[in-house]
Every structure is written in structure tokens, then in C-alpha cells.
Design an enzyme around this catalytic site. Structure first.
Site, PDB file in Angstrom:
ATOM      1  N   HIS A  99       9.424  -3.514   3.370  1.00 59.85           N
ATOM      2  CA  HIS A  99       8.983  -3.709   1.985  1.00 59.85           C
ATOM      3  C   HIS A  99      10.183  -3.981   1.071  1.00 59.85           C
ATOM      4  O   HIS A  99      10.120  -4.828   0.185  1.00 59.85           O
ATOM      5  CB  HIS A  99       8.267  -2.455   1.459  1.00 59.85           C
ATOM      6  CG  HIS A  99       7.031  -2.080   2.192  1.00 59.85           C
ATOM      7  ND1 HIS A  99       6.958  -0.988   3.018  1.00 59.85           N
ATOM      8  CD2 HIS A  99       5.797  -2.644   2.218  1.00 59.85           C
ATOM      9  CE1 HIS A  99       5.741  -0.884   3.522  1.00 59.85           C
ATOM     10  NE2 HIS A  99       5.022  -1.889   3.064  1.00 59.85           N
TER      11      HIS A  99
ATOM     12  N   MET B 149      10.206  -4.559  12.699  1.00 58.23           N
ATOM     13  CA  MET B 149      10.108  -3.267  11.999  1.00 58.23           C
ATOM     14  C   MET B 149       8.676  -3.035  11.549  1.00 58.23           C
ATOM     15  O   MET B 149       8.012  -3.940  11.056  1.00 58.23           O
ATOM     16  CB  MET B 149      11.016  -3.272  10.773  1.00 58.23           C
ATOM     17  CG  MET B 149      12.417  -2.907  11.092  1.00 58.23           C
ATOM     18  SD  MET B 149      13.331  -2.629   9.569  1.00 58.23           S
ATOM     19  CE  MET B 149      14.964  -2.586  10.261  1.00 58.23           C
TER      20      MET B 149
ATOM     21  N   VAL C  36      11.567  -8.590   9.558  1.00 62.14           N
ATOM     22  CA  VAL C  36      12.846  -7.888   9.771  1.00 62.14           C
ATOM     23  C   VAL C  36      12.756  -7.227  11.142  1.00 62.14           C
ATOM     24  O   VAL C  36      11.753  -6.577  11.466  1.00 62.14           O
ATOM     25  CB  VAL C  36      13.067  -6.816   8.673  1.00 62.14           C
ATOM     26  CG1 VAL C  36      14.428  -6.159   8.832  1.00 62.14           C
ATOM     27  CG2 VAL C  36      12.935  -7.443   7.293  1.00 62.14           C
TER      28      VAL C  36
ATOM     29  N   GLY D 128       5.036 -10.277   3.795  1.00 66.55           N
ATOM     30  CA  GLY D 128       5.806 -10.316   5.035  1.00 66.55           C
ATOM     31  C   GLY D 128       5.138 -11.231   6.061  1.00 66.55           C
ATOM     32  O   GLY D 128       3.920 -11.192   6.243  1.00 66.55           O
ATOM     33  N   GLU D 129       5.948 -12.023   6.751  1.00 69.00           N
ATOM     34  CA  GLU D 129       5.405 -12.869   7.834  1.00 69.00           C
ATOM     35  C   GLU D 129       4.975 -12.032   9.034  1.00 69.00           C
ATOM     36  O   GLU D 129       4.306 -12.526   9.925  1.00 69.00           O
ATOM     37  CB  GLU D 129       6.457 -13.904   8.265  1.00 69.00           C
ATOM     38  CG  GLU D 129       6.650 -14.995   7.238  1.00 69.00           C
ATOM     39  CD  GLU D 129       7.555 -16.109   7.730  1.00 69.00           C
ATOM     40  OE1 GLU D 129       8.200 -15.937   8.787  1.00 69.00           O
ATOM     41  OE2 GLU D 129       7.624 -17.137   7.046  1.00 69.00           O
TER      42      GLU D 129
ATOM     43  N   MET E  59       0.850  -1.194   0.000  1.00 70.04           N
ATOM     44  CA  MET E  59       0.000   0.000   0.000  1.00 70.04           C
ATOM     45  C   MET E  59       0.889   1.249   0.000  1.00 70.04           C
ATOM     46  O   MET E  59       0.447   2.326   0.374  1.00 70.04           O
ATOM     47  CB  MET E  59      -0.937   0.002   1.213  1.00 70.04           C
ATOM     48  CG  MET E  59      -1.902  -1.183   1.191  1.00 70.04           C
ATOM     49  SD  MET E  59      -3.470  -0.862   2.012  1.00 70.04           S
ATOM     50  CE  MET E  59      -2.914  -0.526   3.659  1.00 70.04           C
TER      51      MET E  59
HETATM   52  O1  PAF Z   1       0.041  -5.717   3.682  1.00 69.27           O
HETATM   53  C1  PAF Z   1      -0.406  -4.817   2.946  1.00 69.27           C
HETATM   54  O2  PAF Z   1       0.272  -3.830   2.662  1.00 69.27           O
HETATM   55  C2  PAF Z   1      -1.803  -4.926   2.371  1.00 69.27           C
HETATM   56  O3  PAF Z   1      -2.672  -5.508   3.281  1.00 69.27           O
HETATM   57  C3  PAF Z   1      -1.858  -5.649   1.004  1.00 69.27           C
HETATM   58  C4  PAF Z   1      -1.425  -7.100   1.114  1.00 69.27           C
HETATM   59  C5  PAF Z   1      -0.964  -4.935   0.007  1.00 69.27           C
HETATM   60  C6  PAF Z   1      -3.289  -5.633   0.461  1.00 69.27           C
HETATM   61  O4  PAF Z   1      -3.754  -4.334   0.291  1.00 69.27           O
END
Ligand code: PAF
Length: 282
Positions: free
Chosen positions: A36, A187, A179, A146-147, A29
Site C-alpha cells: 500500500h 508481497m 512489489v 496494485g497490479e 481497506m
Molecule cells: O484492493 C482493495 O483493497 C479493495 O478491493 C478496494 C479496491 C479498496 C475496494 O474495496
């Protein structure tokens, strides 16, 4: 890096990438941070091309959650992704994702219902719906999550199995380990809400989780270990604990004792203005 925001150019761009090698999708998002970028780097190790989606999905925000305040920084995010060697940025407009008349919702019962789902009704429906659409749009060879958001990952895996999305629409769904900062805190963009004193106290979360896991492995009753965890967090300065549960790692069914199937300890707790979540194999 190419950037597209409508479906037709997306399909053309992905087809061109696929002709050149495997394609990995990292859904986000935006408001990108190191967590990320770790997903992007993991994706680059697995596939010739990485597609990142940035879409602030309105359907996963509740009426009391401030969708309007969610950070949007497409230019800065785009520069970060370009520097990481991402091939394609899919940044759809809301009208491309949910055109007028849009009426379909995906609801994954069971795994969506407890834990964060109990506090955020409808949240995981919104996640499942948008991720299903992203899989259909990009049809990646693999998708990475991410877990840190373990429940989200469990919901997505359940949905992909139930709707036969695995193989035709996505080959593999990979969870990337959380992480952590040097003191063990996972994080998260929410850590920025903490004052320096709260930030220091927040390190009690992973510490208390490890202690509870060790206690259970050493034969302590699950209920007693979780009560100890809660006390440790409140003693360290957390205001409240939304949940602390030992669960089956896949179905997220609560476990009263540690069996042989993979288990996960999941916790959400509030400190200062932040609600922190974490999970660990138990
Ligand atoms: O984890 C996120 O950033 C959101 O929930 C995702 C998986 C991109 C869905 O909008």
C-alpha cells in the site's frame, strides 16, 4: 493530514486540496503494508495531494468470508499515512457509504466472471460498486491500484470505461507493479499465514510462472506449459491450484495460444492456510 468520515466534510476538504493542485486517490481497506505504501509513494510522485480511503467494504465479502475478522487498525494506519505525507484520509463509516435503503449494485460481466470471480461470487460486484462510489465522492485526477490484483484492476478499468467515469469522475487509472520479496514472492498480507517452511516453498510460485512464460515464448503449447506449472507447484508443496490461465491482459478472456495482443498469466494456488494469487505479463 486531515481525517474525515462523512461525505460533506470530504467534499469540502477535497475542494480545498484541488485548489492547490492535482489530487490522487489510493483506495484501500486498511491493514496497510509495504505494498500500500508503494502505491502512496507512486501517488505522491504524480500529484500534489494524495487522498487515501480506508473502508472495509462489506459488499465484497462472501457469506463464508470472515468480514468480522478482517484486521482493522485505523490508528496505526493513520500514523503510517501521516509519515508518508498523505494530505487526507477518507475513512467513512458504513452508514456514510451505504445509508439505510441503499439498493444499487454495479456488476461488470465478462471480466468479473472467471478466475477469482468463479471462486468468489459477488466479490467483484462489491469492488466495482464501492470503487465507483469512491470515484464519485473524491473525483480524483488519478487513482492508483496494485497490479497484484490484476483482475480487480481489469474490472475497475472496464467499469470506468463503460460508465463514462474516466474524465468527469477520475482522469486516469494507474496500475502500480507488484512489489516482490527478494525470492520473487509477491508481497501480500496473506504471506503472514505461512509457516517458515511454507514461506520458503511459496517462492516456487513466481519461479514456476516465469518458467511457464519462458516455455510459451519458446514455442511450447500453452496447455502443456500450464500443466507443467501446476505440477511444479504441487511438487513444491502447494496443496492445490485454483487456476493457472493465460489470458488477454485487458478482457481476461482465456487464451489457448499466445497471439500478438498483450497477455497475462494469472495463478491462484493454496499452500498451508493461504491462498496466494500472482500474475505476470506473458
Ligand atoms: O484492493 C482493495 O483493497 C479493495 O478491493 C478496494 C479496491 C479498496 C475496494 O474495496
Amino acid at each position: 493530514m486531515q481525517t474525515v468520515n462523512r461525505i460533506d466534510p470530504l467534499r469540502d476538504a477535497v475542494a480545498a486540496l484541488r485548489a492547490d493542485g492535482a489530487v490522487a486517490l489510493v483506495p484501500t481497506m486498511g491493514a496497510l503494508h509495504e505494498g500500500h505504501l508503494t502505491l502512496v509513494r507512486a501517488a505522491r510522485r504524480q500529484a500534489a495531494h494524495v487522498v487515501v480511503s480506508i473502508f472495509v467494504n462489506p459488499r465484497q465479502f462472501g457469506p463464508n468470508e470472515d468480514l468480522a475478522a478482517y484486521p482493522r487498525q485505523l490508528a496505526a494506519d493513520s500514523a503510517l499515512l501521516e509519515a508518508e505525507g498523505v494530505s487526507l484520509l477518507w475513512a467513512p463509516e458504513a452508514s456514510a457509504m451505504y445509508p439505510a435503503g441503499y439498493a444499487t449494485n454495479i456488476s461488470v460481466s465478462g471480466v468479473s466472471e472467471g478466475l477469482c470471480g468463479a471462486n468468489r461470487p459477488g466479490h467483484f460486484d462489491g469492488v466495482a460498486t464501492v470503487v465507483c462510489k469512491l470515484f464519485n465522492q473524491v473525483r480524483p485526477d488519478l487513482a492508483l491500484f496494485g497490479e497484484k490484483d490484476w483482475q480487480q484492476l481489469a474490472v475497475i478499468r472496464r467499469m470506468a470505461r463503460d460508465l463514462d467515469l474516466v474524465r468527469p469522475h477520475v482522469d486516469r487509472i494507474l496500475g502500480v507493479p507488484t512489489v516482490r520479496e527478494a525470492d520473487g514472492l509477491a508481497m501480500s498480507s496473506r504471506n503472514a499465514y505461512l509457516t517458515p517452511a511454507e514461506r520458503e516453498a511459496a517462492a516456487a510460485l513466481p519461479r514456476a510462472m516465469r518458467a511457464a512464460i519462458a516455455a510459451i515464448a519458446g514455442g511450447a503449447a500453452v496447455e502443456a506449459a500450464l500443466a507443467g506449472l501446476e505440477q511444479a507447484l504441487l511438487g513444491a508443496g502447494f496443496a492445490s491450484v485454483d487456476y493457472a490461465q493465460l489470458c488477454d491482459a485487458d478482457s481476461l478472456a482465456p487464451l489457448a495460444s499466445r497471439g500478438t495482443a498483450p497477455a497475462r498469466l494469472l495463478v491462484a494456488a493454496r499452500i498451508g492456510k493461504a491462498r496466494l494469487i500472482d500474475n505476470m505479463a506473458a
